[in-house]
Motif scaffolding. Sequence first.
Motif, PDB file in Angstrom:
ATOM      1  N   GLY A  61      26.414  37.166  26.286  1.00  0.00           N
ATOM      2  CA  GLY A  61      26.707  36.308  26.198  1.00  0.00           C
ATOM      3  C   GLY A  61      26.200  35.498  25.347  1.00  0.00           C
ATOM      4  N   GLY A  62      25.782  36.135  23.993  1.00  0.00           N
ATOM      5  CA  GLY A  62      25.125  35.788  22.664  1.00  0.00           C
ATOM      6  C   GLY A  62      23.957  34.496  22.931  1.00  0.00           C
ATOM      7  N   LEU A  63      23.947  33.646  22.364  1.00  0.00           N
ATOM      8  CA  LEU A  63      22.793  32.379  21.868  1.00  0.00           C
ATOM      9  C   LEU A  63      23.493  31.796  22.835  1.00  0.00           C
ATOM     10  CD1 LEU A  63      20.755  31.680  20.901  1.00  0.00           C
ATOM     11  CD2 LEU A  63      21.565  30.705  19.453  1.00  0.00           C
ATOM     12  N   GLN A  64      22.855  31.172  23.953  1.00  0.00           N
ATOM     13  CA  GLN A  64      22.736  30.650  25.386  1.00  0.00           C
ATOM     14  C   GLN A  64      21.252  29.433  25.054  1.00  0.00           C
ATOM     15  OE1 GLN A  64      24.663  32.509  28.998  1.00  0.00           O
ATOM     16  NE2 GLN A  64      23.564  33.772  28.021  1.00  0.00           N
ATOM     17  N   VAL A  65      21.929  27.985  24.764  1.00  0.00           N
ATOM     18  CA  VAL A  65      20.362  26.651  25.114  1.00  0.00           C
ATOM     19  C   VAL A  65      20.340  26.709  26.109  1.00  0.00           C
ATOM     20  CG1 VAL A  65      19.781  25.233  23.041  1.00  0.00           C
ATOM     21  CG2 VAL A  65      21.164  26.784  22.364  1.00  0.00           C
ATOM     22  N   VAL A  66      19.167  26.606  26.668  1.00  0.00           N
ATOM     23  CA  VAL A  66      18.990  26.106  28.169  1.00  0.00           C
ATOM     24  C   VAL A  66      18.303  24.883  27.808  1.00  0.00           C
ATOM     25  CG1 VAL A  66      18.274  26.538  30.217  1.00  0.00           C
ATOM     26  CG2 VAL A  66      19.598  28.250  29.485  1.00  0.00           C
ATOM     27  N   ASP A  67      17.703  23.551  28.438  1.00  0.00           N
ATOM     28  CA  ASP A  67      17.085  22.180  28.528  1.00  0.00           C
ATOM     29  C   ASP A  67      16.048  22.765  29.476  1.00  0.00           C
ATOM     30  OD1 ASP A  67      15.675  19.571  29.492  1.00  0.00           O
ATOM     31  OD2 ASP A  67      17.544  18.680  28.396  1.00  0.00           O
ATOM     32  N   VAL A  68      14.872  22.491  28.951  1.00  0.00           N
ATOM     33  CA  VAL A  68      13.721  23.033  30.674  1.00  0.00           C
ATOM     34  C   VAL A  68      13.050  21.936  30.642  1.00  0.00           C
ATOM     35  CG1 VAL A  68      14.019  25.467  29.961  1.00  0.00           C
ATOM     36  CG2 VAL A  68      12.525  24.403  28.359  1.00  0.00           C
ATOM     37  N   SER A  69      12.711  21.070  29.323  1.00  0.00           N
ATOM     38  CA  SER A  69      12.022  19.614  30.371  1.00  0.00           C
ATOM     39  C   SER A  69      11.679  19.310  31.518  1.00  0.00           C
ATOM     40  CB  SER A  69      13.122  18.168  28.939  1.00  0.00           C
ATOM     41  OG  SER A  69      14.561  17.543  30.094  1.00  0.00           O
ATOM     42  N   ASN A  70      12.760  20.261  32.440  1.00  0.00           N
ATOM     43  CA  ASN A  70      12.433  20.258  33.871  1.00  0.00           C
ATOM     44  C   ASN A  70      12.130  20.747  34.198  1.00  0.00           C
ATOM     45  OD1 ASN A  70      11.709  20.018  36.110  1.00  0.00           O
ATOM     46  ND2 ASN A  70      13.228  18.468  37.002  1.00  0.00           N
ATOM     47  N   PRO A  71      11.026  21.857  34.047  1.00  0.00           N
ATOM     48  CA  PRO A  71      11.365  23.567  34.692  1.00  0.00           C
ATOM     49  C   PRO A  71      11.725  24.100  35.827  1.00  0.00           C
ATOM     50  CG  PRO A  71       9.439  22.772  33.443  1.00  0.00           C
ATOM     51  CD  PRO A  71       9.927  21.969  33.469  1.00  0.00           C
ATOM     52  N   THR A  72      11.934  23.487  36.694  1.00  0.00           N
ATOM     53  CA  THR A  72      12.147  23.182  37.906  1.00  0.00           C
ATOM     54  C   THR A  72      13.894  23.320  37.983  1.00  0.00           C
ATOM     55  OG1 THR A  72      11.780  21.281  38.840  1.00  0.00           O
ATOM     56  CG2 THR A  72       9.569  23.228  39.078  1.00  0.00           C
ATOM     57  N   ASN A  73      14.308  23.007  37.263  1.00  0.00           N
ATOM     58  CA  ASN A  73      15.474  22.241  37.510  1.00  0.00           C
ATOM     59  C   ASN A  73      16.402  22.578  35.356  1.00  0.00           C
ATOM     60  OD1 ASN A  73      17.577  21.279  38.194  1.00  0.00           O
ATOM     61  ND2 ASN A  73      17.916  19.266  38.116  1.00  0.00           N
ATOM     62  N   PRO A  74      16.188  23.747  34.722  1.00  0.00           N
ATOM     63  CA  PRO A  74      16.759  23.648  33.713  1.00  0.00           C
ATOM     64  C   PRO A  74      18.359  23.185  33.871  1.00  0.00           C
ATOM     65  CG  PRO A  74      16.891  25.681  34.825  1.00  0.00           C
ATOM     66  CD  PRO A  74      16.411  24.867  35.697  1.00  0.00           C
ATOM     67  N   SER A  75      19.100  23.490  32.389  1.00  0.00           N
ATOM     68  CA  SER A  75      20.688  23.496  32.613  1.00  0.00           C
ATOM     69  C   SER A  75      20.882  23.690  30.744  1.00  0.00           C
ATOM     70  CB  SER A  75      20.860  21.780  32.298  1.00  0.00           C
ATOM     71  OG  SER A  75      20.154  20.958  31.279  1.00  0.00           O
ATOM     72  N   LEU A  76      21.985  24.194  31.254  1.00  0.00           N
ATOM     73  CA  LEU A  76      23.262  24.792  29.978  1.00  0.00           C
ATOM     74  C   LEU A  76      23.768  24.001  29.394  1.00  0.00           C
ATOM     75  CD1 LEU A  76      23.403  27.783  28.550  1.00  0.00           C
ATOM     76  CD2 LEU A  76      25.910  27.676  29.963  1.00  0.00           C
ATOM     77  N   ILE A  77      23.186  24.314  27.691  1.00  0.00           N
ATOM     78  CA  ILE A  77      23.588  22.473  27.496  1.00  0.00           C
ATOM     79  C   ILE A  77      24.795  22.798  26.196  1.00  0.00           C
ATOM     80  CG2 ILE A  77      21.990  21.159  27.495  1.00  0.00           C
ATOM     81  CD1 ILE A  77      20.921  21.477  25.091  1.00  0.00           C
ATOM     82  N   SER A  78      24.547  24.480  25.830  1.00  0.00           N
ATOM     83  CA  SER A  78      25.320  24.607  24.304  1.00  0.00           C
ATOM     84  C   SER A  78      24.989  26.651  24.214  1.00  0.00           C
ATOM     85  CB  SER A  78      25.296  24.915  22.964  1.00  0.00           C
ATOM     86  OG  SER A  78      23.738  25.040  22.469  1.00  0.00           O
ATOM     87  N   THR A  79      26.469  27.053  24.051  1.00  0.00           N
ATOM     88  CA  THR A  79      26.362  28.465  23.583  1.00  0.00           C
ATOM     89  C   THR A  79      26.826  28.641  22.600  1.00  0.00           C
ATOM     90  OG1 THR A  79      28.523  28.776  24.523  1.00  0.00           O
ATOM     91  CG2 THR A  79      27.221  29.229  26.096  1.00  0.00           C
ATOM     92  N   PHE A  80      26.459  29.416  21.879  1.00  0.00           N
ATOM     93  CA  PHE A  80      27.004  30.307  20.441  1.00  0.00           C
ATOM     94  C   PHE A  80      27.895  32.047  20.872  1.00  0.00           C
ATOM     95  CE2 PHE A  80      27.028  32.168  15.612  1.00  0.00           C
ATOM     96  CZ  PHE A  80      27.931  31.469  15.246  1.00  0.00           C
ATOM     97  N   ASP A  81      28.617  32.701  20.608  1.00  0.00           N
ATOM     98  CA  ASP A  81      29.406  33.979  20.776  1.00  0.00           C
ATOM     99  C   ASP A  81      28.777  34.348  19.824  1.00  0.00           C
ATOM    100  OD1 ASP A  81      29.702  35.951  21.660  1.00  0.00           O
ATOM    101  OD2 ASP A  81      32.176  35.339  21.425  1.00  0.00           O
ATOM    102  N   THR A  82      27.782  34.947  19.933  1.00  0.00           N
ATOM    103  CA  THR A  82      27.607  35.724  17.928  1.00  0.00           C
ATOM    104  C   THR A  82      28.107  37.249  18.067  1.00  0.00           C
ATOM    105  OG1 THR A  82      25.168  36.922  19.671  1.00  0.00           O
ATOM    106  CG2 THR A  82      25.324  34.849  18.452  1.00  0.00           C
ATOM    107  N   PRO A  83      28.581  38.149  17.058  1.00  0.00           N
ATOM    108  CA  PRO A  83      28.557  39.234  17.082  1.00  0.00           C
ATOM    109  C   PRO A  83      28.106  40.328  17.530  1.00  0.00           C
ATOM    110  CG  PRO A  83      28.329  38.338  14.735  1.00  0.00           C
ATOM    111  CD  PRO A  83      27.964  37.747  15.782  1.00  0.00           C
ATOM    112  N   GLY A  84      28.580  41.492  17.871  1.00  0.00           N
ATOM    113  CA  GLY A  84      27.403  42.614  17.972  1.00  0.00           C
ATOM    114  C   GLY A  84      27.077  42.124  19.886  1.00  0.00           C
ATOM    115  N   ASN A  85      25.955  42.997  20.287  1.00  0.00           N
ATOM    116  CA  ASN A  85      25.028  42.781  20.931  1.00  0.00           C
ATOM    117  C   ASN A  85      23.858  42.239  21.110  1.00  0.00           C
ATOM    118  OD1 ASN A  85      27.183  45.876  22.141  1.00  0.00           O
ATOM    119  ND2 ASN A  85      27.246  44.260  22.879  1.00  0.00           N
ATOM    120  N   PRO A  86      23.590  40.642  21.022  1.00  0.00           N
ATOM    121  CA  PRO A  86      22.199  40.806  20.695  1.00  0.00           C
ATOM    122  C   PRO A  86      21.099  40.902  21.754  1.00  0.00           C
ATOM    123  CG  PRO A  86      23.031  38.640  21.041  1.00  0.00           C
ATOM    124  CD  PRO A  86      24.345  39.454  20.974  1.00  0.00           C
TER     125      PRO A  86
END
Length: 555
Positions: A517-542
């Motif tokens: 999945g490359g880099l995935q950015v997750v909003d954890v302002s509510n740690p019991t209910n996080p949400s995925l807000i954006s992704t970035f497909d990095t080259p290779g296998n980070p």
Amino acid sequence: MRRISLVIAICITIGMPRIVNGQGLEYVSSELWTGVNDVAISGNYAYCAFVNGLVVLDITNPTNPTFVSRCYRSGGASGIELVGSYAYLADGSLGVQIIDISTPTSPVEVGGYSTPGLATDIAIAGNYAYVINDSTGLQILDISNLIYPELIGNCYIPGYASSIFVHGNYAYIASETAGLQIIDISNPTNPSIAGNYAVEGYIHDVCVSGNYAYLAYSDPNYSSSLLIVNISDQANPVLTTSYSDYNFMSIYTVVVEGNYAYLGGYGLRILDISIPASPTLVGNINSGMMPAQKILIRGDHAFIACYTWGLKVVDVSDLSNPTLAGSYNTPDMVLRSFVSGNYAYMIDMYTGLHVFNVSNPETPMLISNLDFPNTVRDVCTAGNYLYIANSYNGFKIFNISNPATPIIFANLDLTSGAETIFISGNYAFVNGFGAFNIIDISNPRIPVLVGNLHIEYLGTGIFISGAYAYVAINPALLIINISDMAHPALACSFNLTGGVQDVRVSGQYAYVVSYEGGLQVVDVSNPTNPSLISTFDTPGNPCGISIYGNYAYVG
């Protein structure tokens, strides 16, 4: 096994993250190179094609090769040839790199040519460089102008071209699944296939002597043998005989010197080929020789490029009893690093802890090394203490008030083992196999396990922010409430694209890297209910991430 570490920069704007390719990254220096693919020798120096570029070793004393210098190149070098004061690298994605080695202590790149595909091997004859590429075959360069080599001819080769040997007017190419390809190069501007020897299986390497081509071969079941092919009629090469040794696991490379063939794989075999139709085993050595990529014979010594096992030197003065004379060892798999002040601490999976003085980043200096009997996985520091995760022996604490001489302070066995560590205040948070552990380290001589939580899978990354621990496991990001250290509790398990490897938290966002999945950015302002807000497909296998200011560095 990780062969190349790819580093990219990600720019993250505070607020709603915006992700763009980072700018302005410049290579400064590096240490702990590994992956020796080929070797060439001139005078008292061995020039080694490493995955990271060229390494020069002093072999005045063959029993103790010593480091002299390096020239970083990022293509993934797999072949090298020397002519005069120049080294020619087959440098993977960068094509051909030409390096001035007139001063061995300071090699300098002077020219190059970007070939299509991945440059896998190279041979030099006269003013021409014969370069093979994984998917496009043979490229012939005019190198009379070293700064600006010119492509003058090419010839498509079927299969995966992996090795080349130039002999007279012909280039002999080992083309993995397409067998031996023989190319007429009498007219370098118009090379053409003169003949081929087809096989079922794989040809890894080729060496030519007289009227015979010696081929390192594996059949479709990966059983290895040496094929000796009569090439007196290049249009119709004919198998003369083959040699197999079922005690010899694999044959990856072959070189002929006089009446002897040297076979490299998981060991070294020496054959008498004075009668090519009837090769006989003369001597062998198995220990410390895996896996051989290329062999070079100089006088009474065989210099063997053994990939992550480094460069091995074998005394062959007595062909019936070859012995390991010396080596230049390299790390096998660098897993983690941690920088504190002027020191960098690096963990190699099999060779342990390496400590570097990095006060001058352009010339990092190794100052100490600690071997461990079992597998080490992670390292971090806090104050005068170094903390190490060991997958079998658990959690270790060292006093590093003098980084050159780390002193063991304590060891805490963990039934889960230890994979990753994060230090926060008086506590160490340790991921293991199926467990998240909390250790009181207020007294570094007596660490105490105060709490743990069963987790599925292996925890591969960890970060503490406030009252929560963020744990990367293969399919998900776990968020654990640690407000009560004795009783950590799972707040949320948030599924992400597979192969989750590491996590860092900044503000209200968790930045997670995964193989798929490359880099995935997750909003954890509510740690019991996080949400995925954006992704970035990095080259290779980070597999790792760090946050510094407004940037995320993904490796």
